[in-house]
Design a protein around this motif. Structure first.
Motif, PDB file in Angstrom:
ATOM      1  N   PHE A 139       2.272  15.361 -12.405  1.00 27.06           N
ATOM      2  CA  PHE A 139       1.133  15.990 -13.082  1.00 27.06           C
ATOM      3  C   PHE A 139       0.938  17.433 -12.617  1.00 27.06           C
ATOM      4  N   LEU A 140       1.181  17.627 -11.314  1.00 26.67           N
ATOM      5  CA  LEU A 140       1.023  18.978 -10.773  1.00 26.67           C
ATOM      6  C   LEU A 140       2.023  19.932 -11.438  1.00 26.67           C
ATOM      7  N   VAL A 175       0.843  -1.202   0.000  1.00 27.09           N
ATOM      8  CA  VAL A 175       0.000   0.000   0.000  1.00 27.09           C
ATOM      9  C   VAL A 175       0.872   1.245   0.000  1.00 27.09           C
ATOM     10  N   LEU A 176       1.918   1.176   0.858  1.00 30.02           N
ATOM     11  CA  LEU A 176       2.800   2.340   0.934  1.00 30.02           C
ATOM     12  C   LEU A 176       3.520   2.578  -0.395  1.00 30.02           C
ATOM     13  N   MET A 197       1.832   6.720  -6.604  1.00 28.07           N
ATOM     14  CA  MET A 197       0.734   7.600  -6.980  1.00 28.07           C
ATOM     15  C   MET A 197       1.054   9.061  -6.607  1.00 28.07           C
ATOM     16  N   THR A 198       1.700   9.228  -5.459  1.00 30.39           N
ATOM     17  CA  THR A 198       2.056  10.592  -5.033  1.00 30.39           C
ATOM     18  C   THR A 198       3.075  11.205  -5.993  1.00 30.39           C
ATOM     19  N   LEU A 210       3.447  10.420  -9.106  1.00 30.61           N
ATOM     20  CA  LEU A 210       2.718  10.727 -10.333  1.00 30.61           C
ATOM     21  C   LEU A 210       1.924  12.027 -10.184  1.00 30.61           C
ATOM     22  N   ALA A 211       1.312  12.134  -9.026  1.00 34.94           N
ATOM     23  CA  ALA A 211       0.527  13.345  -8.786  1.00 34.94           C
ATOM     24  C   ALA A 211       1.419  14.575  -8.825  1.00 34.94           C
ATOM     25  N   GLY A 212       2.605  14.462  -8.206  1.00 37.40           N
ATOM     26  CA  GLY A 212       3.551  15.592  -8.228  1.00 37.40           C
ATOM     27  C   GLY A 212       3.960  15.947  -9.639  1.00 37.40           C
ATOM     28  N   PHE A 216       2.450   1.647  -3.371  1.00 38.95           N
ATOM     29  CA  PHE A 216       1.459   2.143  -4.323  1.00 38.95           C
ATOM     30  C   PHE A 216       1.175   3.630  -4.083  1.00 38.95           C
ATOM     31  N   ALA A 217       1.020   3.951  -2.755  1.00 33.56           N
ATOM     32  CA  ALA A 217       0.738   5.346  -2.410  1.00 33.56           C
ATOM     33  C   ALA A 217       1.900   6.252  -2.832  1.00 33.56           C
TER      34      ALA A 217
END
Lengths: 777, 126
Positions: free
Chosen positions: A15-16, A1-2, A8-9, A11-13, A4-5
Motif C-alpha cells: 500500500f505504501l 501472530v508472527l 500485514m507488514t 500488505l502495508a509495504g 499474521f504480522a
C-alpha cells in the motif's frame, strides 16, 4: 501472530508503494501540464512577436548570444542567433517550466542544428544540444499567396503553405518534457471565393463553365446563407468545377440545386432575386457524393448560416496623400484628354456642356484632382477624390473609357500604388476600372460597370470595389464595343509580328519601338499628324531620337516574314465569316494574297517590291471588312490595287488603311497603359488578349476583376455570353449574388489582394494570425 | 500439556496490538494520501478546465470571479468542494499571464500539507 504480522507488514509495504506511486503520478500530471502550458505560452509569445513583425524568427543577421528580451518573473525570454538558426528560450513562473523553439530558413532544405538543452535552460545554463531537422520552426508568412507550398525535405512536419508559420516547441517541467506543433496562418477577413447572405445563382451559356479555385489550399469556398443554384453537374456535362487537386466546397443554409433553369427578377427597390425550376436538388447523400466527385468538391446544403463579416468603408486602406472634392454629374470623354461635363448624371452627351476640362479636372481650390489622359479618368497615386453626388463617366464611340486609380503623372502604375475614388451616390462607369486602390460608392450608392473591371495589373496590386448599394456588371456596351471586334484578334497577331520584325530587322535602323520617348512607346501622347507620319513615313516618321529624323522608317512598309504569312492570312480568314460563306470573296482574297507575295498588284500588274508588308496585309483585311459589311464582294475591287512604286497602298484607300492602323495602335496603346505596361510589353506578351471566348482566350468584352468586390446589398452580372473572372473575393453582404449568361465564370480566391486593400492588413500593422493546426508530441 | 504462561499471552497480545496499531496508523495515512492524490488530480483537471474556459475566445474578459464546484473524488456521498481563483498579471501592453489556483479543504489540513494546485500560461491580446 508472527505470520499474521508478516502478512500485514507486506500488505502495508504494498500500500505504501501504491500510495507513493499515486502521489508521484499526481506530481507528474502537474509537471506534464506545466510543460504543456509552457509550450502554449511560447506560442502566445511567438504570436505577439509575429503580429508586430512578420519577419520575426527569420534567421538572418550575425550570430548573437542569448539576450534577455522579456523580463518578468512570470515570463523571461531570451533570443539568440547561431549559425543560421534563430533560438528562443523562455522560463515561466520563476522556473516552474521552460520552452524553446528554433527557426531555420523557410524554403531551404532542413538540417540538424544546435540548440539549447531544456534542463539547462531551467537550471539557468546554456548547454548546447543537437536537434533533428524535425524540431525546426519555419516562418513562411511573407511568402506571396502564389508561392509554392513547402513539402518534402523543406518542412519539418507537414506541408506548409505560404502565409503560414510553423512553430515546433519543446517544453519541460521537472523531468517531464512535451512537444507542440502549431501552424499559424494569416487570418483572412473573407475566406471565400464567393459569399452572399442571400442566394447564389450562376447561369452559364450552354458550353459554359464555373471554375472555382484558390491560391490558398485551406480556403476555396462558395457560401450562401440561403440557396445555391449552380449549373449542371453530371457525367456528360460537369459545368461546375473545383480545383481538381485541392478541391473546395459549396455550402448553403438551405438548398443546393444544380442544373435548374434560373429565373432572375428585380423588385421595386432594384434588388435582384433568383429562383430555379427543375434541376437536381442535392438532398440525398448519394446525389451529393456523385456531384462532389464530378465537380472535385464538396456540396454542403442545410449547413447552417455562415457569419459573413460586415465591411465598413473605413476598413479600406485609404491613401495618405491629398484629398480633393469634385461635383457629381456626367463626365464624358470627347477626346483622349478632353471631358465634357454636365451637372446631371442623366444628361445625354451632345450639345453644349456646362464645362469642358482638358488634361485635368481641378478641385474648387484650383488643384488638380483628376488627370485626363488617353480616355483615362485618372485618380493620381496617393490621393483620394470624392465626387459629391451621383456620377456617370463615359466616352464617345471609338474607344474604351477607364477609371484609372493610383496612376502617376506619366500614366504608369507605380509599385505599391494606391488611390481612392469615392462617390456620394450612384456611379455608372461606361468602361473599365483599373489600377490599384479603392472605388467606393457611399450613401447607398449603386455601382454599375460596363466592361472590364481590371486589366492585367501587376499581380501584387488590386482594386477594392466597395458599394453601399448594389453592384451591377455588364459587358462593354454596344457603342463602346464598336471599336473592337473579332478582327482585333487577327490584327493583334499581325501587329505583333510586324512590330517584332520592325524592331529586330537591320533594314529598319530607326525603329522607334524602344525607349519611352520614341514614337511607338509614346503613341498616346503623339499629335495626330505625328501618328500619321509614324505609320506612313514623312518628315515626322518614326525615328530613333526625340527629334524627328528625316531618315525615318515607317511601320506600314515593314515586310512580314514568309514563315508567318500563312498563319496570319488564316487568322484573317477566320476573323471574317464572309470568307467561308462567299467563294468569290475567298477567291479574290486568295488571289490578291498570292499576287502581293509574288510582287504583283491586285490586278496582276508588276510591283517594284515583292512581298507582304503590314500595309498590304491591312489592305487585305479591309477588303474582308468591306466584304463582310456588304455581305459579298465589295462594290469595287479597285481597293486591292496598290500603287506601283510606293509598294503599299493606292491613293483612294491609303487614308482608310492608315486611319485603321492608327486606331489599332491607339487601342493597343490604351490597353497597354491601363495594365501598367508599355506598347512594347503589351504587343510582346505571349497571349493574344483579343482572342474570343470561343477560341479559349479572352475577349475585350470579358469582365476581369482582381481584388475585393464587396457590396452591402446584392450583386448582379449579366455577361451576354462573355467571361467573368474574379480573382480575390466576391461578397454580397446584404442580398443575392447572381451571374448569368457567362461563358466562363472563374472565381479564384486570393487572400493577398485582401491584405493589400484592407486597412487591418496594411503594411506595418502586422498580420493577424490564427491557429490552423495544433498537435502534441 | 503445557499451556502458554500469562506473561507469554500478554506479550503476544501486546505485540499484536502494537503491530495492529502501527498498521492502522499506516492505513489511515495511506487512505489520507490516497484522498489527497485523488483530490490533487481532480483539482488539477478542474484548474486546467477553468484556464481553458477563461482563455476561450468567446469568454468574457476580464474573467468572472471565483467559482466553486463539488466533485466526486473518493466518496460519492461526501463530495469534495473545490474553489478556484483566476488572476491576471500584465506582462507587457500586449500580453498577460493568466493563472488559475484551485484549493480544497481551505487549502490545508493537518497531516496532509498544502491542498491546492495551480496552472497558468501567457495570453496574447491581439
Amino acid at each position: 501472530v508472527l505470520l499474521f504480522a508478516s502478512v500485514m507488514t507486506m500488505l502495508a509495504g504494498a500500500f505504501l508503494t501504491l500510495g507513493r506511486s499515486q502521489l508521484a503520478l499526481g506530481g507528474t500530471v502537474d509537471q506534464l501540464d506545466a510543460a504543456d502550458q509552457a509550450c502554449l505560452s511560447g506560442v502566445e509569445y511567438a504570436r505577439m512577436r509575429l503580429e508586430h513583425d512578420a519577419t520575426w524568427g527569420i534567421p538572418t543577421g550575425a550570430n548573437s548570444p542569448p539576450t534577455l528580451v522579456h523580463d518578468h518573473p512570470l515570463l523571461r525570454v531570451w533570443e539568440s542567433r547561431q549559425n543560421g538558426t534563430f533560438h528562443v528560450a523562455g522560463i515561466v513562473e520563476n522556473g516552474r517550466a521552460a520552452f524553446c523553439l528554433d527557426f531555420l530558413t523557410a524554403g531551404q532544405p532542413l538540417h540538424s542544428f544546435t540548440s539549447y538543452n531544456l534542463a539547462g535552460v531551467l537550471a539557468g545554463n546554456w548547454v548546447p544540444q543537437t536537434l533533428e531537422p524535425q524540431r525546426a520552426s519555419l516562418n513562411y508568412l511573407q511568402a506571396a499567396a502564389g508561392s509554392p507550398t513547402l513539402s518534402g525535405s523543406y518542412v519539418a512536419k507537414r506541408s506548409l503553405p505560404p502565409r503560414c508559420v510553423n512553430l515546433i516547441l519543446r517544453g519541460a517541467s521537472g523531468r517531464v518534457t512535451r512537444g507542440l506543433d502549431v501552424t499559424l496562418r494569416q487570418r483572412v477577413l473573407f475566406p471565400y471565393s464567393m459569399a452572399a447572405t442571400g442566394d447564389v445563382g450562376v447561369a452559364l451559356t450552354e458550353e459554359g463553365r464555373w471554375q472555382i479555385d484558390s491560391t490558398d489550399p485551406f480556403n476555396n469556398r462558395v457560401v450562401s446563407n440561403q440557396n445555391i443554384y449552380g449549373p449542371q453537374v453530371d457525367a456528360t456535362h460537369a459545368q461546375m468545377q473545383f480545383d481538381a487537386t485541392r478541391g473546395g466546397s459549396a455550402r448553403s443554409t438551405q438548398k443546393i440545386v444544380l442544373g435548374g433553369a434560373l429565373s432572375v427578377a428585380f423588385d421595386a427597390d432594384g434588388a435582384v432575386s433568383v429562383t430555379a425550376s427543375g434541376g437536381t436538388d442535392l438532398q440525398s447523400e448519394s446525389e451529393r457524393a456523385r456531384a462532389g466527385e464530378l465537380a472535385h468538391g464538396t456540396f454542403l446544403p442545410q449547413a447552417g448560416d455562415t457569419q459573413i463579416p460586415e465591411l465598413n468603408e473605413s476598413d479600406l486602406k485609404a491613401p495618405a496623400g491629398a484629398q480633393h472634392q469634385l461635383p457629381g454629374g456626367h463626365y464624358h470623354f470627347v477626346g483622349p484628354d478632353t471631358v465634357h461635363y454636365w451637372s446631371s448624371p442623366a444628361s445625354t452627351p451632345g450639345g453644349t456642356p456646362e464645362r469642358v476640362f482638358t488634361q485635368s479636372i481641378p478641385d474648387s481650390g484650383g488643384n488638380t484632382a483628376v488627370t485626363l489622359r488617353n480616355r483615362n479618368f485618372v485618380v493620381p497615386d496617393g490621393s483620394k477624390v470624392t465626387l459629391g453626388g451621383a456620377t456617370k463617366i463615359s466616352g464617345d464611340n471609338g474607344g474604351v473609357t477607364y477609371v484609372a486609380i493610383g496612376y502617376d503623372a506619366d500614366g504608369a502604375l507605380p509599385d505599391n500604388a494606391s488611390g481612392m475614388l469615392r462617390v456620394d451616390g450612384d456611379l455608372v462607369v461606361e468602361g473599365s476600372v483599373v489600377g490599384a486602390g479603392a472605388l467606393v460608392t457611399g450613401e447607398n450608392g449603386a455601382l454599375t460597370l460596363q466592361g472590364k473591371s481590371a486589366l492585367a495589373a501587376p499581380p501584387d496590386l488590386g482594386v477594392a470595389l466597395f458599394a453601399a448599394g448594389p453592384i451591377r456588371m455588364e459587358p462593354v456596351s454596344p457603342l463602346v464595343s464598336a471599336s473592337t471586334g473579332p478582327a482585333e484578334s487577327a490584327y493583334f497577331e499581325l501587329f505583333k509580328v510586324a512590330l517584332a520584325q520592325f524592331e529586330s530587322s537591320p533594314a529598319h535602323p530607326h525603329k522607334g519601338f524602344t525607349g519611352s520617348q520614341l514614337a511607338l512607346n509614346n503613341w498616346g501622347s503623339l499629335p495626330a499628324s505625328e501618328q500619321v507620319s509614324a505609320v506612313t513615313g514623312g518628315e515626322n516618321g518614326i525615328s530613333d531620337g526625340v527629334t524627328p529624323d528625316p531618315d525615318h522608317n515607317n511601320l506600314r512598309d515593314v515586310l512580314i516574314a514568309d514563315v508567318e504569312v500563312a498563319r496570319l492570312a488564316d487568322a484573317l480568314r477566320g476573323a471574317f465569316p464572309v470568307y467561308a460563306a462567299d467563294t468569290q470573296v475567298a477567291a479574290a482574297f486568295d488571289q490578291a494574297l498570292t499576287r502581293y507575295a509574288a510582287g504583283q498588284d491586285g490586278d496582276g500588274s508588276a510591283l517594284d517590291d515583292p512581298g507582304l508588308s503590314l500595309g498590304r496585309f491591312m489592305h487585305l483585311a479591309l477588303f474582308l471588312e468591306q466584304a463582310q459589311q456588304a455581305g459579298g464582294l465589295p462594290p469595287s475591287l479597285n481597293m486591292l490595287i496598290c500603287d506601283a512604286g510606293t509598294g503599299a497602298i493606292d491613293g483612294p484607300n491609303s487614308s482608310q488603311i492608315r486611319a485603321r492602323m492608327q486606331s489599332l495602335l491607339t487601342l493597343f496603346d490604351e490597353q497597354a497603359r491601363s495594365g501598367g505596361g508599355t506598347l512594347q510589353s503589351y504587343v510582346g506578351q505571349p497571349q493574344n488578349p483579343f482572342l474570343t471566348a470561343t477560341t479559349n482566350g479572352a475577349s475585350p468584352r470579358d469582365g476581369e476583376f482582381k481584388g475585393l468586390l464587396y457590396t452591402a446589398r446584392d450583386f448582379h452580372a449579366r455577361m451576354g455570353g462573355y467571361r467573368l473572372s474574379v480573382e480575390g473575393s466576391l461578397i454580397a453582404r446584404g442580398g443575392s449574388l447572381v451571374v448569368e449568361q457567362a461563358s466562363l465564370l472563374r472565381n479564384r480566391f486570393n487572400a493577398e489582394y485582401l491584405d493589400k486593400l484592407l486597412r487591418s492588413r496594411s503594411a506595418g500593422s502586422g498580420p493577424s494570425l490564427e491557429v490552423i493546426w495544433r498537435s502534441r508530441f | 500439556l503445557k499451556g502458554f504462561t500469562l506473561l507469554e499471552v500478554v506479550l503476544a497480545c501486546g505485540l499484536l496490538g502494537c503491530v495492529m496499531l502501527g498498521l492502522i496508523a499506516l492505513f489511515l495515512q495511506l487512505h489520507a494520501g490516497s484522498v489527497k492524490s485523488a483530490n490533487l488530480t481532480a483539482g488539477h483537471y478542474f484548474a486546467v478546465e477553468r484556464l481553458q474556459e477563461t482563455l476561450a475566445p468567446s469568454a468574457p474578459w476580464p474573467p468572472a470571479g471565483s467559482r466553486e464546484s463539488g466533485i466526486y473524488t473518493l466518496d460519492a456521498e461526501k463530495q469534495t468542494t473545490f474553489y478556484h481563483q483566476v488572476s491576471v498579471t500584465a506582462l507587457n501592453p500586449q500580453s498577460d499571464y493568466v493563472q488559475v489556483r484551485v484549493w480544497w479543504w481551505n487549502g490545508q489540513r493537518s497531516g496532509q500539507g498544502i491542498l491546492s494546485t495551480s496552472t497558468g500560461r501567457v495570453r496574447f491580446r491581439p
